[in-house]
Design a protein around this motif. Structure first.
Motif, PDB file in Angstrom:
ATOM      1  N   TRP A 161       1.486  -4.215   3.504  1.00  0.00           N
ATOM      2  CA  TRP A 161       0.254  -4.152   4.280  1.00  0.00           C
ATOM      3  C   TRP A 161      -0.025  -5.492   4.942  1.00  0.00           C
ATOM      4  O   TRP A 161       0.001  -6.531   4.309  1.00  0.00           O
TER       5      TRP A 161
ATOM      6  N   ASP B  30      -2.088  -3.684  10.436  1.00  0.00           N
ATOM      7  CA  ASP B  30      -2.045  -2.300   9.980  1.00  0.00           C
ATOM      8  C   ASP B  30      -3.447  -1.745   9.757  1.00  0.00           C
ATOM      9  O   ASP B  30      -4.383  -2.496   9.495  1.00  0.00           O
ATOM     10  N   LYS B  31      -3.563  -0.435   9.817  1.00  0.00           N
ATOM     11  CA  LYS B  31      -4.824   0.244   9.546  1.00  0.00           C
ATOM     12  C   LYS B  31      -4.584   1.304   8.489  1.00  0.00           C
ATOM     13  O   LYS B  31      -3.536   1.951   8.448  1.00  0.00           O
ATOM     14  N   LEU B  32      -5.579   1.474   7.621  1.00  0.00           N
ATOM     15  CA  LEU B  32      -5.499   2.521   6.608  1.00  0.00           C
ATOM     16  C   LEU B  32      -5.889   3.868   7.217  1.00  0.00           C
ATOM     17  O   LEU B  32      -6.918   3.982   7.863  1.00  0.00           O
ATOM     18  N   GLU B  33      -5.051   4.864   6.990  1.00  0.00           N
ATOM     19  CA  GLU B  33      -5.377   6.209   7.427  1.00  0.00           C
ATOM     20  C   GLU B  33      -6.302   6.854   6.401  1.00  0.00           C
ATOM     21  O   GLU B  33      -6.462   6.361   5.281  1.00  0.00           O
ATOM     22  N   GLU B  34      -6.908   7.955   6.778  1.00  0.00           N
ATOM     23  CA  GLU B  34      -7.810   8.656   5.864  1.00  0.00           C
ATOM     24  C   GLU B  34      -7.040   9.095   4.619  1.00  0.00           C
ATOM     25  O   GLU B  34      -5.964   9.683   4.707  1.00  0.00           O
TER      26      GLU B  34
ATOM     27  N   GLU C 214      -5.671   7.030   2.461  1.00  0.00           N
ATOM     28  CA  GLU C 214      -4.809   5.951   1.990  1.00  0.00           C
ATOM     29  C   GLU C 214      -5.638   4.888   1.278  1.00  0.00           C
ATOM     30  O   GLU C 214      -6.801   4.674   1.595  1.00  0.00           O
TER      31      GLU C 214
ATOM     32  N   SER D   3       0.850  -1.184   0.000  1.00  0.00           N
ATOM     33  CA  SER D   3       0.000   0.000   0.000  1.00  0.00           C
ATOM     34  C   SER D   3       0.882   1.228   0.000  1.00  0.00           C
ATOM     35  O   SER D   3       1.989   1.215   0.527  1.00  0.00           O
TER      36      SER D   3
ATOM     37  N   PRO E  87      -2.983  -7.326   7.014  1.00  0.00           N
ATOM     38  CA  PRO E  87      -4.348  -7.307   7.551  1.00  0.00           C
ATOM     39  C   PRO E  87      -4.372  -7.741   9.009  1.00  0.00           C
ATOM     40  O   PRO E  87      -3.651  -8.653   9.412  1.00  0.00           O
ATOM     41  N   GLY E  88      -5.193  -7.065   9.790  1.00  0.00           N
ATOM     42  CA  GLY E  88      -5.271  -7.399  11.199  1.00  0.00           C
ATOM     43  C   GLY E  88      -4.192  -6.741  12.035  1.00  0.00           C
ATOM     44  O   GLY E  88      -4.246  -6.768  13.264  1.00  0.00           O
TER      45      GLY E  88
ATOM     46  N   ASP F 186      -9.227 -13.905   6.550  1.00  0.00           N
ATOM     47  CA  ASP F 186      -8.610 -12.585   6.727  1.00  0.00           C
ATOM     48  C   ASP F 186      -8.250 -11.947   5.373  1.00  0.00           C
ATOM     49  O   ASP F 186      -7.540 -10.945   5.321  1.00  0.00           O
TER      50      ASP F 186
END
Length: 473
Positions: free
Chosen positions: A35, A40-44, A46, A24, A37-38, A387
């Motif tokens: 990236w 990392d988090k996507l920021e606004e 991204e 990402s 899953p579980g 996932d």
């Protein structure tokens, strides 16, 4: 384990996604980040982006409704094929919004484009430091074999054969791929002859729209209603043509024996040994009367049909439901199992008297939905999970501290690599939603296909080395 694909009406048109990969990036000037899953988090602002250089081939398609299960058919186009373009024949069973809308999709995917890359970028001795080799490859490597440099979508041809109820699982006979068995959510197992459809597809080159093809009405060769509940476990024998096993959610396993070219006798006395739902079945690749099963009761059972209707051995495999198993056809002492708790394990059948588990992995965060050994490399297997990751593993690999440090030093300015990835993890494919099943192609080394709520992906990772001879490359 929950198996159904919910709200299929809302998802049926999402198969056009070309996604995959495991990277990402939100700001071009920053290094690419892998990236997880579980984790990392996507920021606004991204969004995930596919890294096309990670694939020799990657395409997405759908056949109408989502499919919980599919199978890749053995064809007559060559035993080992490594060049492009490629052609693949498959069958799949739908999970439609309404029961009468379900069908078996018999399809041909042709003109599959791709490219070939070296497993490790080439270095030139006369270069200063060799760093440019990490950024570039020869123009011939970037171009499609037999086509343009820009990837073109494959040609999809589809026949729809009406099916009573949703298809929980579908499998084609290895010896006669036009014969297939389907497990319906109505509680019936059916066997079909799809030779007319496959012959028509082989003779046609027209692109058939998935929405416009006619729903064909055809009677199955046999419809078995002896199971007391629906099920998911289904497997044809690789050694005895026409021999079939079916297992249900009431812990019963039935053996089917062919009595002629178009009929089967089902033993009315089932194999019973599990205390809960039978989730998956696999015949031994070397012993015609031996098979394995896995269950919600956390175990794997090994059976010998010559020794009665009780298991010959029982393995306590996981601490949760055992959803799927795969018997290694190149190393027949090994069985892989995937659990509802996200773990998967490798069991050595030579150690049944003790602890048979020789490897255990806790990488995935949600239930394992499919697992399959490679038909070409005995130490390689692929795993899919709820996932939304499809992972490929090489169990022969061990951690090399010096080599790993050198690799990280080379790419540290390009990719932010997680520190805790298992050394056996070769590849992570992402982008599909609610992954359900995967299969390797038995005649195209390194090629996989997966099905999910938003359609199919067909992929060939660039780091899966292809050392087998080619007939058309």
């Amino acid at each position: 384990m929950a198996r159904s694909l919910k709200n299929p009406k809302k998802r049926k048109n999402k198969g056009s996604k070309k996604g995959g990969g495991a990277s990402s990036s939100s700001i071009p000037s920053l290094p690419t980040k892998v990236w997880q899953p579980g984790v990392d988090k996507l920021e606004e602002g991204e969004e995930l982006q596919c890294d096309p250089s990670a694939y020799n081939s990657l395409h997405a398609f759908h056949i109408g409704w989502p499919c919980l299960s599919f199978d890749i058919l053995h064809d007559q186009l060559g035993l080992i094929r490594t060049g492009f373009p490629q052609t693949v024949y498959c069958i799949a069973g739908t999970q439609a919004e309404k029961a009468p809308w379900n069908y078996i999709g018999v399809f041909k995917l042709s003109k599959i484009s791709g490219k070939r890359r070296d497993l490790v970028p080439k270095r030139h001795d006369d270069d200063g430091d060799g760093d440019d080799d990490m950024d570039s490859e020869s123009s011939s490597d970037d171009e499609e074999e037999g086509g343009e440099g820009e990837s073109q979508p494959p040609v999809l041809q589809l026949h729809k054969v009406a099916h009573e109820g949703g298809v929980n699982r579908i499998r084609a006979m290895a010896q006669n791929p036009h014969i297939c068995a389907s497990w319906a959510d109505t509680g019936r197992v059916q066997i079909w002859d799809l030779s007319a459809d496959l012959n028509a597809l082989a003779e046609s080159e027209a692109d058939v729209s998935t929405g416009g093809s006619t729903l064909l009405s055809r009677a199955p060769l046999i419809k078995f209603g002896g199971h007391k509940d629906e099920g998911y476990a289904l497997d044809w024998s690789p050694l005895v043509s026409g021999r079939l096993l079916s297992g249900d959610c009431k812990n019963c396993i039935y053996l089917w024996e062919p009595s002629s070219s178009a009929t089967w006798n089902v033993d009315p006395s089932p194999f019973i040994g599990h205390t809960a739902s039978v989730e998956d079945l696999q015949w031994s690749p070397t012993e015609p009367d031996v098979f394995a099963s896995c269950s919600v009761d956390w175990t794997i059972a090994i059976w010998d049909a010559r020794r009665g209707k009780s298991p010959a051995a029982v393995i306590k495999a996981h601490k949760a439901d055992v959803n799927v198993i795969s018997w290694n056809r190149l190393a027949s002492c090994m069985i892989a199992s995937g659990s509802d708790d996200g773990t998967f394990s490798i069991h050595d059948l030579r150690q049944l008297q003790g602890d048979s588990r020789v490897a255990h992995f806790e990488y995935h965060k949600l239930p394992i939905t499919s697992i399959e050994w490679s038909p070409h490399e005995p130490s390689t297997l692929a795993v899919s999970s709820a996932d939304n990751q499809l992972t490929i593993w090489d169990l022969s690999l061990e951690k090399d501290e010096e080599e790993e440090a050198e690799f990280k030093a080379q790419i540290k300015e390009k990719v932010d690599v997680p520190e805790d990835l298992p050394p056996q993890l070769l590849f992570v494919h992402q982008g599909q939603k609610d992954l359900k099943e995967l299969h390797w192609h038995g005649q195209i080394p390194g090629m996989l296909m997966s099905t999910a709520a938003d359609g199919f992906n067909i992929l060939m990772p660039s780091n899966i080395e292809n050392t087998l001879p080619s007939e058309n490359s």
